[in-house]
Design an enzyme around this catalytic site. Structure first.
Site, PDB file in Angstrom:
ATOM      1  N   PHE A   1       0.812  -1.208   0.000  1.00 32.72           N
ATOM      2  CA  PHE A   1       0.000   0.000   0.000  1.00 32.72           C
ATOM      3  C   PHE A   1       0.851   1.266   0.000  1.00 32.72           C
ATOM      4  CE2 PHE A   1      -3.305  -2.881   1.878  1.00 32.72           C
ATOM      5  CZ  PHE A   1      -4.249  -2.713   0.883  1.00 32.72           C
TER       6      PHE A   1
ATOM      7  N   ASP B   1      16.113   2.650   9.138  1.00 34.65           N
ATOM      8  CA  ASP B   1      15.115   2.279  10.130  1.00 34.65           C
ATOM      9  C   ASP B   1      14.193   3.457  10.434  1.00 34.65           C
ATOM     10  OD1 ASP B   1      13.643   1.365  12.249  1.00 34.65           O
ATOM     11  OD2 ASP B   1      15.335   1.134  13.630  1.00 34.65           O
TER      12      ASP B   1
ATOM     13  N   TYR C   1      -6.945 -12.326  13.829  1.00 30.41           N
ATOM     14  CA  TYR C   1      -6.601 -10.985  13.365  1.00 30.41           C
ATOM     15  C   TYR C   1      -7.220  -9.912  14.270  1.00 30.41           C
ATOM     16  CZ  TYR C   1      -4.835  -7.426  10.264  1.00 30.41           C
ATOM     17  OH  TYR C   1      -4.146  -6.353   9.770  1.00 30.41           O
TER      18      TYR C   1
END
Length: 399
Positions: free
Chosen positions: A53, A111, A236
């Protein structure tokens, strides 16, 4: 070298530079085919910009409204005889296409959870763009070193309270079986998952961007979430990941208060279930997606990541109308997936699914194909038997 897919479970260990370039090209062509997004963003920061995405968001902004984009990600560069990661190759292809189109695009590899990368990003915004009017937060990582405490947190994918048993599929072999996942043993596992996948880092980004005066008046910021059907809830939405997503969504009011003086706004967009590196790792979900794809394709309403993000931009964020939100204040781009007729048909197929009938009642072939597309394989226009140059540089990142 000749690069072939090498698969270990739900991960492909190799990626193909020409195939990933084809993937990016197809997404760009789709966005172009939809025309320009009126009043779209002009200066965009995408955190987690190299795959899924995040990549589709960057493409939608750049080629849907000619937006200058800065992308942040953590990918392995290519080296002689050692292919780079798919995200590295995706970004190289994206930047080349953007440069050819006269669109600003620069990237930072490191990072994104760290203060160092946040500062580096802020410095680049100040130097080149001044301010950004859209911040996309699309990080997907299994671990995070907290920038304030130095503690390394690792997320876990588990139900809470009780074990969960249901069907799953080995999407490579096409074998449907039952799987039992044991629940978390302590609150620490939940807290660690929230620390990695919740909203704290999103808030850190917005706080530091605002303090540095690099957020434009009227700025928008969006993070991505998922809800899904009840059959996946135990693993989930009601599991450890769901607790992290709740935390992410609960960050929105805090950010809205933080952005009030800029007339800015934050959103969580709930997106459709799609084949991504992350979703492939979640038991039960690949079988659900393969059945969902079958139903949605038959109804002519299937969407991939680029269709989802182009629609998010054109029909929600920059439609010119008030953004439509659900009862919990979320944008719902999963509306087609969650249609009652779609979910009823998927539920019926779920009960029927076996190894023997999987090819017939599901789109497991489509799932498998999209999985390999993530890494640049299985594209018809790419000659995988020929030598390819594995050492591909991202124009804005100096070796």
């Amino acid at each position: 070298m000749i690069i072939e897919p090498r698969v270990r479970g739900f991960i492909c260990l190799t990626s193909h530079p020409e195939g990933t370039a084809e993937n990016v090209k197809q997404q760009i062509e789709y966005v172009k085919s939809k025309g320009k997004i009126a009043n779209g963003p002009k200066k965009v920061l995408v955190i987690g910009a190299s795959t899924g995405f995040g990549l589709a968001s960057r493409i939608s902004a750049a080629f849907g409204s000619d937006a200058a984009t800065i992308g942040v990600f953590f990918e392995k560069p290519a080296a002689p005889r050692k292919p780079g990661t798919a995200g590295w190759y995706n970004t190289a292809a994206f930047e080349k296409q953007a440069i050819d189109a006269g669109i600003y695009a620069k990237s930072i590899n490191g990072d994104a959870f760290s203060d160092e990368i946040k500062k580096q990003t802020i410095d680049l915004i100040k130097q080149d763009l001044g301010q950004v009017d859209l911040v996309i937060y699309s990080l997907a990582s299994p671990r995070r070193t907290h920038p304030k405490t130095g503690v390394a947190h690792s997320s876990v994918l588990k139900p809470i309270s009780q074990a969960f048993t249901n069907k799953t599929v080995d999407f490579h072999a096409g074998i449907v079986s039952d799987i039992t996942i044991q629940p978390v043993e302590n609150q620490e596992d939940i807290d660690n998952t929230i620390a990695v996948m919740g909203g704290e880092d999103w808030k850190f980004w917005i706080e530091q961007l605002k303090a540095a005066d690099v957020l434009a008046p009227g700025v928008k910021t969006v993070a991505y979430s998922y809800i899904g059907p009840e059959l996946t809830y135990p693993i989930y939405r009601n599991g450890t990941i769901g607790k992290a997503k709740d935390n992410l969504e609960n960050t929105v009011p805090e950010l809205n208060e933080l952005l009030k003086d800029l007339r800015g706004v934050s959103y969580v967009s709930v997106n459709k279930a799609l084949v991504t590196q992350s979703s492939s790792a979640i038991p039960v979900v690949p079988l659900y997606i393969s059945l969902l794809y079958k139903v949605m394709k038959a109804k002519g309403i299937h969407e991939g990541t680029i269709e989802q993000m182009q629609r998010l931009f054109s029909e929600h964020l920059y439609s010119g109308n008030a953004v439509s939100l659900d009862e919990k204040g979320r944008i719902r781009v999963d509306d087609l997936e969650m249609r009652e007729d779609v979910q009823q048909e998927v539920a019926k197929l779920w009960e029927q699914a076996t190894s023997e009938n999987l090819e017939e009642i599901s789109d497991i072939r489509g799932y498998r194909n999209e999985f390999f597309h993530l890494f640049g394989f299985n594209f018809e226009d790419v000659d995988y038997e020929s030598e390819t140059n594995e050492v591909v540089e991202i124009p804005s990142i100096k070796a």
